[in-house]
Write a protein that holds these residues in place. Structure first.
Motif, PDB file in Angstrom:
ATOM      1  N   VAL A 175       3.139  -4.778  -8.939  1.00 35.08           N
ATOM      2  CA  VAL A 175       4.137  -5.054  -7.903  1.00 35.08           C
ATOM      3  C   VAL A 175       3.560  -6.117  -6.984  1.00 35.08           C
ATOM      4  O   VAL A 175       2.529  -5.891  -6.337  1.00 35.08           O
ATOM      5  N   VAL A 176       4.209  -7.275  -6.928  1.00 37.03           N
ATOM      6  CA  VAL A 176       3.644  -8.402  -6.171  1.00 37.03           C
ATOM      7  C   VAL A 176       4.334  -8.605  -4.821  1.00 37.03           C
ATOM      8  O   VAL A 176       3.821  -9.304  -3.942  1.00 37.03           O
ATOM      9  N   GLN A 177       5.492  -7.975  -4.666  1.00 36.99           N
ATOM     10  CA  GLN A 177       6.225  -8.093  -3.392  1.00 36.99           C
ATOM     11  C   GLN A 177       7.214  -6.925  -3.323  1.00 36.99           C
ATOM     12  O   GLN A 177       7.859  -6.615  -4.328  1.00 36.99           O
ATOM     13  N   PHE A 209      -2.844   2.397  -6.759  1.00 38.44           N
ATOM     14  CA  PHE A 209      -2.290   2.332  -5.403  1.00 38.44           C
ATOM     15  C   PHE A 209      -2.125   0.879  -4.933  1.00 38.44           C
ATOM     16  O   PHE A 209      -1.046   0.463  -4.543  1.00 38.44           O
ATOM     17  N   GLU A 210      -3.232   0.124  -4.934  1.00 31.17           N
ATOM     18  CA  GLU A 210      -3.166  -1.215  -4.358  1.00 31.17           C
ATOM     19  C   GLU A 210      -4.222  -2.144  -4.937  1.00 31.17           C
ATOM     20  O   GLU A 210      -5.398  -1.786  -4.901  1.00 31.17           O
ATOM     21  N   PRO A 211      -3.822  -3.288  -5.481  1.00 29.78           N
ATOM     22  CA  PRO A 211      -2.419  -3.684  -5.584  1.00 29.78           C
ATOM     23  C   PRO A 211      -1.662  -2.716  -6.493  1.00 29.78           C
ATOM     24  O   PRO A 211      -2.213  -2.275  -7.504  1.00 29.78           O
ATOM     25  N   SER A 263       0.820  -1.220   0.000  1.00 33.79           N
ATOM     26  CA  SER A 263       0.000   0.000   0.000  1.00 33.79           C
ATOM     27  C   SER A 263       0.854   1.270   0.000  1.00 33.79           C
ATOM     28  O   SER A 263       0.352   2.359  -0.271  1.00 33.79           O
ATOM     29  N   LYS A 264       2.144   1.142   0.335  1.00 34.66           N
ATOM     30  CA  LYS A 264       3.016   2.329   0.372  1.00 34.66           C
ATOM     31  C   LYS A 264       4.009   2.394  -0.782  1.00 34.66           C
ATOM     32  O   LYS A 264       4.825   3.314  -0.840  1.00 34.66           O
ATOM     33  N   VAL A 265       3.929   1.437  -1.684  1.00 34.50           N
ATOM     34  CA  VAL A 265       4.889   1.407  -2.792  1.00 34.50           C
ATOM     35  C   VAL A 265       4.861   2.710  -3.597  1.00 34.50           C
ATOM     36  O   VAL A 265       5.883   3.205  -4.054  1.00 34.50           O
ATOM     37  N   TYR A 266       3.671   3.284  -3.759  1.00 39.52           N
ATOM     38  CA  TYR A 266       3.554   4.509  -4.568  1.00 39.52           C
ATOM     39  C   TYR A 266       4.421   5.638  -4.014  1.00 39.52           C
ATOM     40  O   TYR A 266       4.892   6.492  -4.752  1.00 39.52           O
TER      41      TYR A 266
END
Lengths: 179, 179
Positions: free
Chosen positions: B142-144, B45-47, B10-13
């Motif tokens: 992005v899966v991980q 954002f998520e996924p 959720s914070k990758v962005y």
């Protein structure tokens, strides 16, 4: 007054590739609007093509989809408060140019207005809409670019979420073959 | 040693939205490679979904298109010279991980390797390839995600063309409703 200078299309990527927060203006059904955007990237050098994501919740989504035109305007850090204010309300309820004292002037090749306070303005037309319905992803071609020649080394801002921005710092140059 | 920490999707962005120069690793036909990339953006954002452009001239283009997997790794400014060196040669001629003393370690959900020296690593799978043939534009999920917990406030670099990079400067925070 408001003397913007023609900027070469071949150098547009140098403005957007670094990932600055930008403003996007539209003109739809005779009404100007402006939103704040961080989800954009270069796709081609020349003619410059840009991809961006505009949420279908945003007033701009329909305005861009229907008018097929917009202006991407680049604000310096001195506009950070206005950039946040613009991003925190909707064109559905607010007439943002007067509300935030941003000055709209006519563009040359699109109906959407330029933003005088920004150091660069990119006039864009829709190039490909295949990913609009599923991902809100627009492909745009930059058809005309302008720069404010009085602004030397503008500092842009980069969004890290929830109103936190990193401001451009020092510049380094390394020998590189990369365009 | 090399203890990376799981990072919330959720914070990758918050890592990619600011527009940093990144590395992209692939593993194709049993061979690791890494390239330098600036043309990317968040799409969801998520996924988390990410769009990026990889030139069809690059070795990575075919590796990504065929394997449908990659890792996006985020280098800090201390890696700037390696980032430029990686971008100035091709995986067709150079075995880049040993050549530039970058350490590849196994990812969890893709074959492409993580880069130990980077402060964050994002394991990605291809989500949509409709714009690959015409624009070299890949949509990834992005899966991980991994982060190096020892690295506090990493400074990223932003490319302005021809080896000129702006380094992250000061941080400002403004009250905002924007995620």
């Amino acid at each position: 007054m408001n003397k913007l200078k023609d900027f070469p299309l071949s150098k547009v990527y140098q403005l957007l590739e670094p990932g600055p927060v930008v403003l996007v203006t539209t003109c739809f059904q005779g009404r100007n609007n402006v939103m704040t955007m961080s989800w954009h990237m270069m796709v081609e050098f020349e003619p410059p093509a840009v991809a961006c994501v505009v949420s279908s919740n945003n007033y701009t989504f329909n305005a861009l989809k229907r008018s097929r035109e917009c202006v991407i305007a680049l604000p310096g850090v001195e506009l950070a408060r206005k950039v946040v204010a613009v991003g925190n309300c909707s064109g559905r309820n607010v007439d943002k140019f007067p509300a935030f004292r941003l000055t709209a002037i006519p563009a040359e090749k699109v109906e959407a207005p330029l933003v005088v306070q920004c150091f660069a303005n990119l006039e864009c037309k829709t190039l490909d809409t295949r990913l609009v319905n599923k991902y809100n992803l627009f492909l745009l071609e930059v058809v005309q670019a302008w720069i404010d020649p009085r602004r030397k080394n503008p500092k842009t801002i980069h969004h890290h979420g929830y109103g936190t921005f990193v401001v451009d710092g020092r510049t380094i140059t390394l020998p590189s073959k990369m365009r």
